[in-house]
Design a protein around this motif. Structure first.
Motif, PDB file in Angstrom:
ATOM      1  N   ASP A 127       0.829  -1.211   0.000  1.00 27.33           N
ATOM      2  CA  ASP A 127       0.000   0.000   0.000  1.00 27.33           C
ATOM      3  C   ASP A 127       0.863   1.260   0.000  1.00 27.33           C
ATOM      4  N   GLU A 128       1.943   1.242   0.754  1.00 29.27           N
ATOM      5  CA  GLU A 128       2.834   2.413   0.807  1.00 29.27           C
ATOM      6  C   GLU A 128       3.483   2.661  -0.563  1.00 29.27           C
ATOM      7  N   GLU A 134       1.011   6.935  -6.603  1.00 26.80           N
ATOM      8  CA  GLU A 134      -0.176   7.759  -6.866  1.00 26.80           C
ATOM      9  C   GLU A 134       0.148   9.247  -6.884  1.00 26.80           C
ATOM     10  N   LYS A 135       1.146   9.651  -6.120  1.00 24.71           N
ATOM     11  CA  LYS A 135       1.539  11.067  -6.099  1.00 24.71           C
ATOM     12  C   LYS A 135       2.036  11.525  -7.465  1.00 24.71           C
ATOM     13  N   HIS A 136       2.477  10.581  -8.280  1.00 23.95           N
ATOM     14  CA  HIS A 136       2.954  10.903  -9.630  1.00 23.95           C
ATOM     15  C   HIS A 136       2.038  10.297 -10.700  1.00 23.95           C
ATOM     16  N   GLY A 159       8.445  12.587 -11.940  1.00 20.36           N
ATOM     17  CA  GLY A 159       8.740  11.714 -10.807  1.00 20.36           C
ATOM     18  C   GLY A 159       9.748  10.629 -11.121  1.00 20.36           C
ATOM     19  N   LEU A 160      10.597  10.841 -12.159  1.00 17.31           N
ATOM     20  CA  LEU A 160      11.529   9.806 -12.604  1.00 17.31           C
ATOM     21  C   LEU A 160      12.452   9.344 -11.484  1.00 17.31           C
TER      22      LEU A 160
END
Length: 525
Positions: A127-128, A134-136, A159-160
């Protein structure tokens, strides 16, 4: 009632107050908008003032089709392909899979696929990891085949650094906790049950035809974990395998939609000089076996009468797959074999027609169109770095299995016969069309870049492949087909096999001029 009809009539005719207001206010407003009051007298061919200049994809400079490859000091290769767009696909491909499990418990690669993107040294849970992606706007996936394991992420290009760091952690620092391994055992058990219950037997037949063609070696080893090994695979077994096959010289970090220099910097940061979870001991048990084609038959007698019940149940079918050795994807004959496979084509008897559906391929014209009782006839081509397998899958009622096998052996023999120029050009055009259409998708480009660089340390570009396809001549098809027919067949059979011909009869039919099975006579039926 009359009043309601009168009101409705007025609305339709525009004679009511609503109609009058529409005529009074709507039309002039529409005319003012269409006249372009905000931008008077500007032709459509000119840019509008005050509007930001649009950015379009080009084929100049960095947008060329070249694939850049850099090898790091530890042997890891970094490959990138620039592609216009906000998102990128980045992943690590590893020269690892079920073909390397001869000295291990069969099913390790299957386990590792299910364990991918679980807890690591930096992330406490799956999940983490997903929340970080998800932030990217990212998604992740892991797939294993017989010779390659692939961890991939698609996310925003900005977010590379985060993505490469996450991939490095997932590949080199998995925790492999007891709880995760137990959950994976349950997932593998469920997948095996699903494999045996699904109406479409193609994955199971593919497993069987490889087992028959390469008896107990390399690509003939089980891709799916056998039931008896599910409880035997633990953390120590996995670490023993990872120590030998998850080494930098067997890896490629591939990216599509990224700057090459930035990807190399991220690789050096996260993948150079990193100590993996299983230690830094030298690989000592690496299997470098070359595939040995044996031919043979694998049969699985099974009641197929109730595989799909319900309002429209599947008919009871017997499935046969016949294959012959072709060539590896590193050989020059790989392209003629790909064209031959496209020329054979085929599909299900219920397939709808239309452009690109292959309705003019040989297995449609010569088999499905002429023999209404055949449910399916499809050609497949599996190719690896040291071997290949071209096979035809057919299915029909159990009472007509012998006739079905003879029809398929006849089609194999006809491959080495006369090749019509029109059908060859159609197959070449369809193959090029399929190639270019698939390479429109960023994840497909990523997999193509990664697999080619992993196998050959370089990449053939699409226009080079198209040129090779265009150069295929009728004599090339005849030559590769004749060479293929000189080998022993591999046969996989599933269902009611009471009418299945003997393996020796199939072999005799493929060696004959007309593909006919030897006649058999029975005193009693």
């Amino acid at each position: 009632m009359a009043a309601m009809v009168l009101a409705a009539t007025r609305l339709l005719r525009g004679s009511g107050s609503w109609g009058r207001s529409r005529l009074r206010f709507g039309d002039p407003a529409y005319r003012r908008f269409s006249s372009g009051g905000a931008y008077p007298n500007i032709p459509l061919s000119s840019p509008l003032p005050g509007v930001p200049k649009p950015v379009f994809a080009t084929v100049d400079g960095q947008e060329k089709f070249e694939t850049k490859v850099t090898t790091l000091d530890n042997g890891l290769r970094v490959a990138s392909q620039n592609k216009f767009g906000q998102f990128c696909t980045v992943g690590i491909l590893i020269n690892s899979g079920s073909r390397y499990e001869a000295k291990y418990l069969s099913g390790i690669a299957h386990f590792l696929e299910k364990l991918a993107f679980s807890s690591t040294d930096r992330f406490d849970s799956k999940d983490e990891i997903l929340l970080t992606l998800e932030k990217h706007g990212g998604i992740c996936d892991c797939q294993t085949s017989r010779d390659t394991t692939m961890y991939a992420v698609s996310a925003d290009s900005k977010g590379l650094d985060t993505v490469v760091g996450l991939l490095a952690d997932v590949v080199l620092h998995p925790r492999l906790t007891d709880e995760e391994i137990e959950m994976t055992r349950m997932a593998v058990q469920f997948e095996l049950e699903d494999l045996n219950m699904r109406p479409d037997p193609e994955p199971l037949l593919t497993e069987m035809i490889h087992e028959a063609a390469y008896r107990e070696n390399t690509v003939g080893l089980h891709r799916f974990c056998p039931v008896e090994n599910i409880g035997k695979i633990d953390r120590d077994v996995l670490h023993s395998y990872l120590r030998n096959y998850y080494t930098p010289d067997r890896m490629v970090l591939a990216g599509v939609g990224v700057e090459h220099t930035q990807l190399v910097e991220c690789a050096r940061k996260y993948l150079l000089g990193t100590r993996p979870a299983w230690g830094t001991g030298a690989a000592v048990h690496v299997d470098r076996s070359v595939a040995q084609y044996t031919g043979g038959i694998v049969k699985l007698e099974r009641d197929m009468s109730n595989v799909s019940l319900g309002p429209t149940p599947f008919p009871e079918l017997t499935h046969i797959m016949i294959g012959l050795e072709s060539c590896s994807f590193l050989e020059g004959d790989f392209i003629p074999f790909a064209v031959l496979n496209m020329m054979m084509g085929g599909g299900g008897s219920f397939s709808a027609g239309g452009p690109g559906k292959g309705m003019f391929t040989r297995l449609y014209l010569n088999v499905l169109n002429r023999h209404h009782w055949m449910y399916n006839a499809t050609s497949y081509h599996h190719s690896y770095e040291d071997t290949g397998l071209l096979c035809i899958h057919a299915s029909a009622d159990p009472r007509q299995v012998r006739e079905m096998v003879e029809i398929i052996t006849r089609e194999f023999v006809l491959m080495a016969g006369t090749v019509d120029v029109v059908e060859l050009e159609r197959a070449k055009t369809q193959l090029m069309s399929m190639l270019m259409m698939n390479l429109e998708a960023r994840p497909v480009i990523f997999e193509d870049v990664g697999r080619q660089v992993l196998a050959t340390r370089s990449r053939k570009l699409p226009h080079e492949l198209c040129a090779l396809i265009c150069d295929v001549k009728p004599e090339d098809i005849k030559r590769v087909a004749s060479k293929m027919l000189r080998g022993k067949p591999a046969v996989a059979a599933l269902g009611d096999l009471s009418e299945l011909p003997a393996y020796e009869h199939v072999q005799t039919a493929l060696a004959s001029r007309d593909g006919r099975l030897p006649r058999t006579y029975r005193l009693f039926r």
